[in-house]
Write a protein that holds these residues in place. Structure first.
Motif, short mmCIF file in Angstrom:
data_model
loop_
_atom_site.label_atom_id
_atom_site.label_comp_id
_atom_site.label_asym_id
_atom_site.label_seq_id
_atom_site.Cartn_x
_atom_site.Cartn_y
_atom_site.Cartn_z
N GLY A 78 0.80 -1.23 0.00
CA GLY A 78 0.00 0.00 0.00
C GLY A 78 0.83 1.27 0.00
N MET A 79 2.11 1.17 0.35
CA MET A 79 2.99 2.34 0.34
C MET A 79 3.13 2.85 -1.09
N VAL A 80 3.24 4.17 -1.26
CA VAL A 80 3.45 4.73 -2.59
C VAL A 80 4.78 4.21 -3.13
N MET A 81 4.74 3.59 -4.30
CA MET A 81 5.95 3.09 -4.95
C MET A 81 6.53 4.16 -5.88
N THR A 82 5.70 4.67 -6.79
CA THR A 82 6.15 5.73 -7.69
C THR A 82 5.12 6.84 -7.78
N VAL A 83 5.61 8.01 -8.07
CA VAL A 83 4.76 9.18 -8.34
C VAL A 83 5.28 9.80 -9.62
N GLU A 84 4.38 10.06 -10.54
CA GLU A 84 4.76 10.76 -11.77
C GLU A 84 4.16 12.15 -11.70
N TRP A 85 4.98 13.15 -11.99
CA TRP A 85 4.47 14.52 -11.97
C TRP A 85 5.06 15.30 -13.13
N GLU A 86 4.46 16.46 -13.36
CA GLU A 86 4.84 17.35 -14.45
C GLU A 86 5.13 18.71 -13.86
N LEU A 87 6.28 19.28 -14.22
CA LEU A 87 6.62 20.64 -13.83
C LEU A 87 6.70 21.47 -15.10
N ASP A 88 5.72 22.31 -15.30
CA ASP A 88 5.65 23.17 -16.49
C ASP A 88 5.88 22.37 -17.77
N GLY A 89 5.23 21.21 -17.85
CA GLY A 89 5.28 20.37 -19.03
C GLY A 89 6.38 19.32 -19.04
N GLN A 90 7.31 19.38 -18.10
CA GLN A 90 8.43 18.43 -18.03
C GLN A 90 8.06 17.31 -17.07
N ARG A 91 8.13 16.05 -17.53
CA ARG A 91 7.75 14.90 -16.71
C ARG A 91 8.90 14.44 -15.82
N PHE A 92 8.53 13.99 -14.62
CA PHE A 92 9.45 13.41 -13.65
C PHE A 92 8.77 12.21 -13.02
N VAL A 93 9.57 11.26 -12.55
CA VAL A 93 9.07 10.15 -11.77
C VAL A 93 9.89 10.08 -10.50
N GLY A 94 9.22 9.89 -9.38
CA GLY A 94 9.90 9.66 -8.12
C GLY A 94 9.58 8.25 -7.66
N ILE A 95 10.58 7.52 -7.18
CA ILE A 95 10.36 6.17 -6.67
C ILE A 95 10.79 6.13 -5.21
N ASN A 96 9.95 5.52 -4.39
CA ASN A 96 10.31 5.26 -3.00
C ASN A 96 11.04 3.93 -2.98
N GLY A 97 12.33 3.98 -3.28
CA GLY A 97 13.11 2.76 -3.44
C GLY A 97 13.86 2.31 -2.20
N GLY A 98 13.87 3.14 -1.17
CA GLY A 98 14.59 2.78 0.04
C GLY A 98 15.81 3.66 0.25
#
Length: 194
Positions: A78-98
């Motif tokens: 249930g913990m968030v694994m990845t989050v995808e977001w956009e900053l002024d049209g530029q995509r990023f992904v964050g992973i809670n990898g440890g």
């Protein structure tokens, strides 16, 4: 029939029409094409907080989607694994990898600012709540991600073709934390600091 290296030419109106059609098709394809290279940032557990923080600072930004760890995953179900977001049209992904990997200054994200007010705004936001100021326009946010906050016009003081002018600007920049383009220009021009 004699060989002609030049193919027959279409009337100008026909060429313009075809060019506009191709440009229109390209624009349509580009607007639906996904970003080819996406920056992926490794966090311990802070990916969602980071995405919310970044999207609160940059205009035209949003969280696109989140995924969660399943019961057989290496982290809590249930913990968030990845989050995808956009900053002024530029995509990023964050992973809670440890906790295995952390950020360093070896890579940074550059924010190009149209004026000193934007430089001030982004500098304040990114260094707030545990962020750190660094030299020459570099800073770290509270998650440890390095940023360069750069004013428009900075390049012109270094690319003027006058090595002495560029050297004066460099000496001024080396003494700065947050960049001040007016002070850089004044130094480049040999005007004493006020």
């Amino acid at each position: 029939r004699p060989f002609s290296p030049d193919p027959p030419r279409a009337p100008m109106s026909s060429l313009r029409s075809r060019r506009l059609e191709v440009q229109s098709r390209r624009t349509s394809e580009e607007s639906t094409m996904q970003q080819r290279i996406v920056t992926n940032l490794w966090f311990d557990t802070e990916a969602e907080d980071a995405a919310e923080f970044y999207t609160s600072i940059f205009e035209n930004s949003r969280i696109v989607m989140k995924t969660h760890y399943t019961k057989d995953a290496p982290r809590e179900e249930g913990m968030v694994m990845t989050v995808e977001w956009e900053l002024d049209g530029q995509r990023f992904v964050g992973i809670n990898g440890g906790p295995d990997f952390t950020f360093s200054e070896a890579i940074s994200l550059q924010v190009n600012c149209e004026d000193q007010a934007k430089v001030d705004f982004f500098w304040e936001c990114l260094t707030a709540d545990g962020g750190e100021e660094g030299p020459c326009g570099w800073c770290k946010d509270r998650f440890g991600v390095s940023w360069q906050v750069v004013p428009e016009g900075m390049d012109e003081v270094f690319q003027s073709g006058d090595p002495e002018r560029a050297n004066r600007a460099m000496q001024a920049m080396l003494g700065m934390r947050k960049l001040d383009v007016a002070a850089l220009r004044a130094a480049a021009d040999g005007v004493p600091a006020q």
